[in-house]
Write a protein that holds these residues in place. Structure first.
Motif, PDB file in Angstrom:
ATOM      1  N   UNK B  13       0.843  -1.191   0.000  1.00  0.00           N
ATOM      2  CA  UNK B  13       0.000   0.000   0.000  1.00  0.00           C
ATOM      3  C   UNK B  13       0.880   1.244   0.000  1.00  0.00           C
ATOM      4  N   UNK B  14       1.839   1.230   0.899  1.00  0.00           N
ATOM      5  CA  UNK B  14       2.769   2.349   0.965  1.00  0.00           C
ATOM      6  C   UNK B  14       4.176   1.805   0.906  1.00  0.00           C
ATOM      7  N   UNK B  15       4.990   2.446   0.112  1.00  0.00           N
ATOM      8  CA  UNK B  15       6.393   2.082   0.139  1.00  0.00           C
ATOM      9  C   UNK B  15       7.215   3.363   0.168  1.00  0.00           C
ATOM     10  N   UNK B  16       8.121   3.442   1.114  1.00  0.00           N
ATOM     11  CA  UNK B  16       9.003   4.610   1.194  1.00  0.00           C
ATOM     12  C   UNK B  16      10.410   4.099   0.962  1.00  0.00           C
ATOM     13  N   UNK B  69      11.850   8.551  -2.188  1.00  0.00           N
ATOM     14  CA  UNK B  69      10.586   8.548  -2.920  1.00  0.00           C
ATOM     15  C   UNK B  69       9.535   7.770  -2.148  1.00  0.00           C
ATOM     16  N   UNK B  70       8.312   8.277  -2.194  1.00  0.00           N
ATOM     17  CA  UNK B  70       7.193   7.588  -1.564  1.00  0.00           C
ATOM     18  C   UNK B  70       6.290   7.039  -2.665  1.00  0.00           C
ATOM     19  N   UNK B  71       5.891   5.779  -2.543  1.00  0.00           N
ATOM     20  CA  UNK B  71       4.925   5.178  -3.465  1.00  0.00           C
ATOM     21  C   UNK B  71       3.672   4.859  -2.686  1.00  0.00           C
ATOM     22  N   UNK B  74       1.427   1.765  -5.233  1.00  0.00           N
ATOM     23  CA  UNK B  74       2.277   1.485  -6.371  1.00  0.00           C
ATOM     24  C   UNK B  74       2.673   2.688  -7.196  1.00  0.00           C
ATOM     25  N   UNK B  75       2.016   3.837  -6.974  1.00  0.00           N
ATOM     26  CA  UNK B  75       2.319   5.004  -7.786  1.00  0.00           C
ATOM     27  C   UNK B  75       3.205   5.966  -7.006  1.00  0.00           C
ATOM     28  N   UNK B  76       4.208   6.539  -7.631  1.00  0.00           N
ATOM     29  CA  UNK B  76       5.023   7.534  -6.922  1.00  0.00           C
ATOM     30  C   UNK B  76       4.200   8.790  -6.623  1.00  0.00           C
ATOM     31  N   UNK B  77       4.284   9.251  -5.396  1.00  0.00           N
ATOM     32  CA  UNK B  77       3.514  10.434  -5.022  1.00  0.00           C
ATOM     33  C   UNK B  77       4.407  11.426  -4.304  1.00  0.00           C
ATOM     34  N   UNK B  78       4.050  12.678  -4.400  1.00  0.00           N
ATOM     35  CA  UNK B  78       4.708  13.710  -3.605  1.00  0.00           C
ATOM     36  C   UNK B  78       3.648  14.273  -2.658  1.00  0.00           C
TER      37      UNK B  78
END
Lengths: 684, 269
Positions: B13-16, B69-71, B74-78
């Motif tokens: 769900x979240x990947x940092x 980077x935070x995903x 699955x999508x990279x987000x800022x």
């Protein structure tokens, strides 16, 4: 509504806890002691009539020969009442229970003396209320003169007394019947009857005490010489008080929900609990202490002299709830008032003088700037608003100090201008009136059928209505429908008449004197009643802002921002916006007050509004607002200001030195805050 | 771990990845990798000053990472503001900042997104609907309140946390971050909060449970991430480690010998 702890049909009796038992025991003890006191007082009353209210030293020849039949009747009544009361006290003490619950639960059970006492008290209250209403209508005439029964000159307080007497009689006698039929709702109803009667008893005692100077013997000796005279003043009230308190304790010793607990719960939900209690206490106190106080003249004065305070207190309360302060409101009042006067007379920033409406708009823009400065500095620097507005308190005061030469008063009249007016086309008024008619008609269409249905349902289901008090409810729903319908019809007719009135002169403009509109005497009232239109604006603002505070999302934000800014921010609320907005709102209220102030006195001077900030903060705090933010109410602030006003008027009326006013206010602030804190703690 | 059938759940769900955060010369985070799977409760452990708050604040938009980077899904987000985090479905329950004590439960529940009647430009609170739906929503995850009109003040600390959790569940959030939710609570209240945390997971949320005390989270967490001195000490599934071992790692920052082979990335120089 009161519920019995006795086994209701199909219900299970909850196990009484130790705390519950202790509460019951206390209630029982209170009941017994009240009964004893009431009984002794009754016997004392009878004894005093027999001996003729003589001072102690003169009581040699005890018995009187000249008792008339009324006195005889009272003596007999008092002796019976006193003996009944003492007997009740004795039996209750022996049995250790009032057996009220058993009486209602078990139809076969015999009424205990406590029950008989309660029922008898109810009957007496009902009959006396009825008698009171009847006597007020016929004018307390001797029997022989009562040919022409109805009076023509009944004044407003008497009408109130008659209405109250009739309602009290209706409720008490109906409740009496409920006891006889062993219908449980009677228990709840009688609680309220007794509670109200006890309060009335206390008021009578209070008013008796205020007449004590009259009981002092003419030779100037002390009241101790004339104990009997004092007794004559306070005994009736004391008997009423202790009898109803005793009855109240009897019936509440065994029920779950006590009426006073209900009142306390209700109060604890309102931020202004202290203000409500204080308001009622002060109103009753001065009403009893001075005949002049409840006159329209005095009440109007108390309102009119506090318009400025009242309107500014609205803004400051709003701001305090959101956790900020504005100490500069007094200075703002001075400079905004000056600004408003100058825009209409000399013109500001080189502009020509404005007429009333543009001047008002310019004034509000100016107020917005002042409020924004306060808010912006507070938000941007993070300095407590207390300090920031302490600075602007001095800074804003400099404006009138610089512009108005020392000691001078700037008067509108000095400019030899005609009074400012607003000219409105009568077509606009006609349309406005018709729109309002439409609004009220719509309101009536939604409201009246609902009320009528409520009444009709009760009426149709009357025979199979299981509620024991169906007749009383039927009556009340009917009255509610009637009052609403009549009020709506009156407003609509009034508006329509106004509209028709406009049609006849449609071509001309309606010219309104601006000063008169904002804060002029209301000329439809008698000349000595100084009620000004500002009071109407004030109360309208109270209603509008209380509505915003309690019924709109913005109100929630205000509470949240003051109560827990972090949580508000976490929920996506723009804390800074709400705070700055409230600073501006506060300044708008000051602008409103300033315009009304200028409209009344039509002048400004450099010290206008000095010290206002502390008065309104005090009023706000009395009204239940927390200095730390997050809690408070606009209506509470209104009551706080009214307490101020009543004290100022009342202290003069009862002949005390008005200089003690500040001392009294100081005590009241502390008492009110203690009550508010206590009530809040109570609810946890 | 819960078994997943949906393929989308292969990605976390979240990947940092490689999060670095410096404040001037102070390096608060020195390249931390952190992830949360769907339907997972992750206990984020670390002593005071270890960097766990900074890590979470980069996720909730309070801080922006210096590097890394935070995903999300699955999508990279800022994530530049707390508001954007909320838009994504990340709800944070701070211990002191969750609720407004003097406001009623219902008003707290709907704060910032009130139910209203509209009369032209004027919005008026629909208090009845707010109260009713608050009661329903809370009852739905097992929180029974006497009345939604009571002020939050009248609730215990555990109940307050629970209401904040119930709110996050109701508004369909995807990730719930609990910041030291139990540190001021009694044993019984802690248990309540843990129950509702489990309920939140059953409703499909993932939870990050931040604490410095393993005892508070061991019961409910599926996985632990231990942080010390701005670096990750390691990620461990509950089955792999004992409570004692985690507690030791939080204090010393060293991974026990037997776990090092499985987690090579944790052997930092």
């Amino acid at each position: 509504m009161g519920e019995l702890t006795s086994p209701a049909p199909g219900g299970v009796q909850p196990a009484a806890s130790a705390a519950e038992d202790a509460r019951r025991a206390t209630g029982l003890r209170a009941a017994i002691s009240s009964l004893v006191v009431a009984g002794v007082l009754c016997l004392l009353f009878a004894e005093q009539i027999i001996t003729g209210w003589l001072p102690l030293a003169e009581r040699v020849n005890i018995s009187r020969r000249d008792l008339n039949w009324v006195e005889l009747l009272v003596i007999v009544g008092m002796v019976i009442w006193g003996l009944l009361t003492l007997w009740t006290a004795y039996t209750t003490w022996r049995r250790g229970a009032t057996q009220v619950a058993t009486y209602f639960a078990d139809r076969a059970s015999r009424p205990s003396p406590a029950v008989i006492f309660s029922v008898a008290t109810l009957a007496v209250i009902g009959l006396v209320s009825l008698f009171l209403a009847e006597q007020t209508i016929t004018g307390w005439l001797a029997l022989g003169e009562r040919i022409d029964i109805s009076r023509r000159d009944i004044n407003f307080p008497e009408i109130l007394l008659i209405v109250f007497g009739l309602i009290a009689a209706l409720v008490s006698l109906r409740t009496f019947a409920g006891w006889v039929q062993r219908a449980t709702p009677a228990l709840a109803w009688s609680q309220w009857v007794f509670l109200v009667t006890a309060i009335i008893g206390m008021v009578i005692v209070l008013s008796g005490l205020f007449d004590t100077p009259m009981a002092i013997p003419a030779d100037g000796s002390s009241i101790a010489e004339n104990i009997a005279g004092l007794l004559a003043l306070v005994l009736p009230g004391l008997i009423i008080f202790f009898s109803s308190i005793a009855a109240y304790q009897i019936i509440t010793a065994e029920v779950d929900t006590r009426a006073d607990q209900v009142v306390r719960n209700l109060l604890s939900r309102t931020p202004g609990a202290g203000a409500i209690v204080g308001f009622a206490a002060i109103l009753i106190f001065f009403g009893v202490a001075s005949d002049l106080f409840l006159e329209p003249r005095a009440l109007a004065g108390a309102l009119t002299t506090n318009i400025t305070r009242g309107v500014v207190a609205i803004g400051i309360t709003m701001l305090m709830i959101s956790g900020e302060f504005d100490l500069s409101v007094g200075s703002q009042l001075g400079s905004i008032g000056l600004f408003f006067l100058l825009t209409m007379t000399e013109g500001i920033f080189g502009l020509p003088p404005f007429s009333a409406i543009p001047a008002v708009i310019a004034t509000f823009i100016f107020a917005t700037v002042l409020g924004f400065i306060n808010g912006f500095i507070t938000i941007r620097t993070g300095i407590p608003s207390f300090i920031v507005t302490l600075g602007t308190l001095l800074a804003y005061r400099a404006i009138p100090l610089v512009i108005i030469p020392e000691g001078r008063i700037l008067r509108y009249a000095d400019y030899r201008l005609p009074p400012p007016t607003i000219e409105i086309s009568r077509v606009v008024i006609l349309i406005g009136a018709l729109l309002l008619v439409a609004v009220f008609v719509l309101m009536g269409r939604r409201l009246l059928p609902r009320l009528w249905r409520a009444y009709r349902d009760r009426h149709e289901n009357y025979t199979n209505d299981t509620d024991d008090f169906r007749d009383l409810y039927l009556f009340l729903t009917g009255i509610r429908f009637l009052i609403t319908a009549v009020a709506l019809a009156a407003v609509i007719i009034f508006l329509l008449l106004g509209a028709v009135n406009q049609i006849s002169q449609l071509g001309s403009l309606l010219v309104i004197d601006f000063f008169q509109l904002m804060n002029g005497q209301l000329d439809f009232l008698p000349g000595d009643v100084n009620l000004r239109s500002g009071v109407i604006w004030w109360f309208s603002l109270v209603i509008i802002l209380q509505f915003i505070l309690t019924q709109t999302p913005y109100g929630s934000y205000v509470f949240a921002v003051g109560g827990n800014p972090g949580a508000a921010r976490a929920q996506g609320i723009n804390v800074n916006f709400v705070k700055v907005m409230n600073f501006i709102l506060c300044s708008w209220m000051v602008a409103f007050a300033a315009i009304m102030d200028v409209s009344r006195v039509q002048s400004v001077d450099s010290t206008r509004g000095d010290g206002l900030e502390l008065e309104v903060i005090a009023a706000s705090v009395i009204g239940g607002s927390l200095l730390s933010g997050g809690y408070g109410s606009i209506v509470g602030a209104l009551l706080g200001v009214l307490i101020f006003g009543m004290l100022r008027t009342g202290l003069v009326l009862i002949g005390l030195n008005p200089r003690i006013f500040n001392g009294v206010i100081g005590v009241i602030i502390i008492v009110a805050v203690v009550i508010n804190t206590f009530v809040r703690r109570e609810r946890r | 771990m819960t078994s997943e059938t949906q393929t989308s759940h292969e990605t976390p769900l979240v990947e940092m990845r490689g999060i670095v955060k410096t404040f001037g010369h102070v390096e608060a985070l020195r390249g931390v990798d952190f992830k949360v799977d769907y339907h997972e409760i992750v206990g984020l452990l670390g002593d005071n000053g270890a960097g766990k708050s900074t890590l979470i604040k980069t996720l909730t938009g309070v801080h922006t990472p210096t590097r890394g980077q935070i995903y999300f899904e699955g999508k990279p987000v800022a994530i530049n503001s707390p508001h954007e985090a909320r838009e994504l479905g990340i709800e944070t329950v701070y211990q002191d900042l969750a609720l407004v004590p003097l406001l009623s439960i219902a008003r707290n529940f709907w704060l910032g997104q009130e139910l209203t009647h509209r009369y032209g430009p004027i919005r008026v609170l629909d208090k009845q609907a707010m109260s009713a739906r608050t009661r329903e929503a809370l009852a739905d995850i097992g929180i029974n309140i006497r009345s939604a009109d009571e002020p939050v003040l009248s609730l215990s600390g555990g109940e307050r946390q629970s209401i904040a959790i119930g709110r996050a569940v109701y508004f369909g959030k995807k990730l719930l971050i609990l910041d030291e939710p139990t540190s001021a609570l009694s044993v019984k209240q802690t248990q309540e909060v843990l129950n509702y945390t489990r309920k939140a997971k059953e409703r499909g949320l993932s939870v990050i449970f931040i604490t410095h005390n393993i005892a508070h989270v061991h019961e409910v967490a599926d996985r632990f991430t231990v942080i010390r001195g701005g670096r990750k000490v390691g990620d461990f599934y509950k089955e792999e480690v004992s409570e004692m071992e985690v507690a030791h790692m939080v204090m010393s920052g060293t991974v026990p010998e037997r776990l090092r082979i499985e987690h090579p990335e944790s052997q930092t120089a």
